[in-house]
Design a protein around this motif. Structure first.
Motif, short mmCIF file in Angstrom:
data_model
loop_
_atom_site.label_atom_id
_atom_site.label_comp_id
_atom_site.label_asym_id
_atom_site.label_seq_id
_atom_site.Cartn_x
_atom_site.Cartn_y
_atom_site.Cartn_z
N SER A 327 6.27 -3.78 -2.76
CA SER A 327 6.81 -4.52 -1.62
C SER A 327 5.92 -5.70 -1.27
O SER A 327 5.70 -6.01 -0.09
N GLN A 329 2.76 -5.93 -1.85
CA GLN A 329 1.38 -5.53 -1.62
C GLN A 329 0.79 -4.88 -2.88
O GLN A 329 1.48 -4.59 -3.85
N GLN A 331 -0.53 -2.33 -5.50
CA GLN A 331 -0.05 -1.00 -5.91
C GLN A 331 -1.23 -0.16 -6.36
O GLN A 331 -2.00 -0.55 -7.24
N GLN A 372 0.08 3.66 2.24
CA GLN A 372 0.63 2.35 1.91
C GLN A 372 -0.35 1.26 2.31
O GLN A 372 -1.00 1.35 3.35
#
Length: 398
Positions: A327, A329, A331, A372
């Protein structure tokens, strides 16, 4: 056709109608069709050709270098200190050693027995040895230097958990380095600094570092490994993958092997996050499988995929965001190869033993999507060529 060259019976170029600094062409026997073209480095109508001053607008860059004319059509640049010639202009000299700090803001929810958290900042560091050539190609060898990890706050056992990689492994010959090349034709303040997506691997090797990540430890080093996945003992301590240490009761002190980054006191300064009450004490990781062992060490593999999207602030500083495929960002992927449990007998004597498969599978099967990355940034700054990982970690970053 193809048997020779046609030459006009009346060659008007013989009368030398053009400037000596022009090329004369008489395309036919017709009168008055002679063509005069000024040679490279000259301008005019061909009958009159004036030497062009290639240094008139200082292509080397005002304040960055001095221009000197060569043979017509050429010039050379003598760059000021801190600059080098790239594609005929003086730009930032990006050769040398740089240190990098990456800051990630992470959040997590839905981990059983663990307090939810948001906007927790973790940091990592590395050394970049850079070579910048006259064609604008920047070659970089990156050596990882370690980082911090987030504390997890228990809600059932009301204790804190953290794990770390020891300081001593960073910068050693067995640890992986990353090589990359990027086109950077105009390295000047304000210019974009955007790299290609790259994968950083630790404790594992993959046929395609950006390809499929094994979904379980059974898909690594087995009969049919996914994406050629194999464990790699990057910290050279014997067990496969890399060894991380759980912060024990009483904490862990930097300078005492296996030393952490940074030191851990007996209690967590972060836990509990929901209030400012009594701080939770650290303990070994619990496993929710019978006989409910405590875990002292893990053997882990990880992968981080991301790229830099920033700008050159000065010839000594580059700043921006770290982005990736999750998204937009970074990973982060992980796998658990094994672990070591610790227990204390009735006389208080501790003992260690390798975890059984059920325990390892419990940790390897944890929901990695629970954590996340919300945002990430980077700072690259020039440092002395003898800068070590320790100096990179303790440096001041803007």
């Amino acid at each position: 056709n193809g048997s020779g060259t046609c030459v006009p019976n009346s060659n008007e170029c013989a009368a030398m109608p053009c400037s000596v600094n022009a090329t004369c062409v008489d395309p036919s026997n017709a009168v008055g069709d002679v063509q005069c073209t000024c040679k490279t480095g000259f301008s005019g109508n061909g009958v009159t050709c004036t030497d062009i001053d290639e240094c008139a607008s200082n292509p080397c860059g005002a304040g960055r270098g001095t221009c000197t004319q060569g043979v017509p059509g050429t010039y050379t640049c003598a760059c000021n200190g801190g600059y080098q010639v790239v594609n005929g202009s003086c730009v930032c000299d990006l050769n040398g050693r740089f240190a990098i700090q990456i800051s990630e803001t992470v959040s997590w929810t839905g981990i059983a027995g663990i307090e939810d958290a948001s906007n927790v900042v973790v940091k990592s560091w590395a050394i970049r040895d850079q070579t910048y050539d006259a064609s604008g190609n920047l070659q970089v060898v990156t050596t990882p230097c370690g980082g911090t990890t987030a504390d997890l706050c228990g809600t059932i056992l009301t204790e804190a958990y953290a794990q770390y990689l020891p300081v001593a492994i960073w910068g050693t010959s067995s640890m992986p380095t990353q090589n990359e090349t990027m086109a950077l034709p105009g390295a000047l303040p304000g210019a974009n600094f955007i790299t290609q997506p790259a994968a950083t691997l630790l404790g594992i090797a993959l046929t395609d570092p950006l390809g499929t990540w094994p979904s379980s430890r059974a898909q690594v080093s087995g009969a049919t490994p996914v994406n050629g996945a194999v464990w790699v003992d990057h910290d050279a301590d014997g067990p496969p993958a890399v060894t991380t240490y759980a912060v024990p009761p009483g904490g862990a002190t930097n300078g005492v092997a296996p030393d952490p980054i940074p030191s851990y006191a007996a209690t967590s300064s972060a836990c509990p996050r929901g209030n400012a009450g009594t701080r939770l004490s650290y303990n070994y990781w619990p496993a929710a499988v019978y006989p409910f062992p405590r875990i002292k060490r893990f053997s882990l593999a990880s992968r981080t995929i991301g790229y830099f999207d920033g700008k050159i602030t000065s010839c000594d500083l580059v700043q921006g965001s770290v982005k990736g495929p999750a998204s937009g960002q970074i990973q982060n992927d992980g796998r658990v190869q094994g672990c070591v449990r610790v227990s204390v007998d009735s006389q208080g004597n501790p003992s260690e033993a390798a975890c059984d498969d059920a325990t390892v599978n419990f940790f390897d099967g944890a929901n990695q999507a629970a954590q996340q990355v919300k945002s990430a940034s980077f700072i690259i700054k020039r440092v002395a060529n003898n800068t070590t990982c320790l100096a990179a970690r303790t440096a001041t970053y803007p």
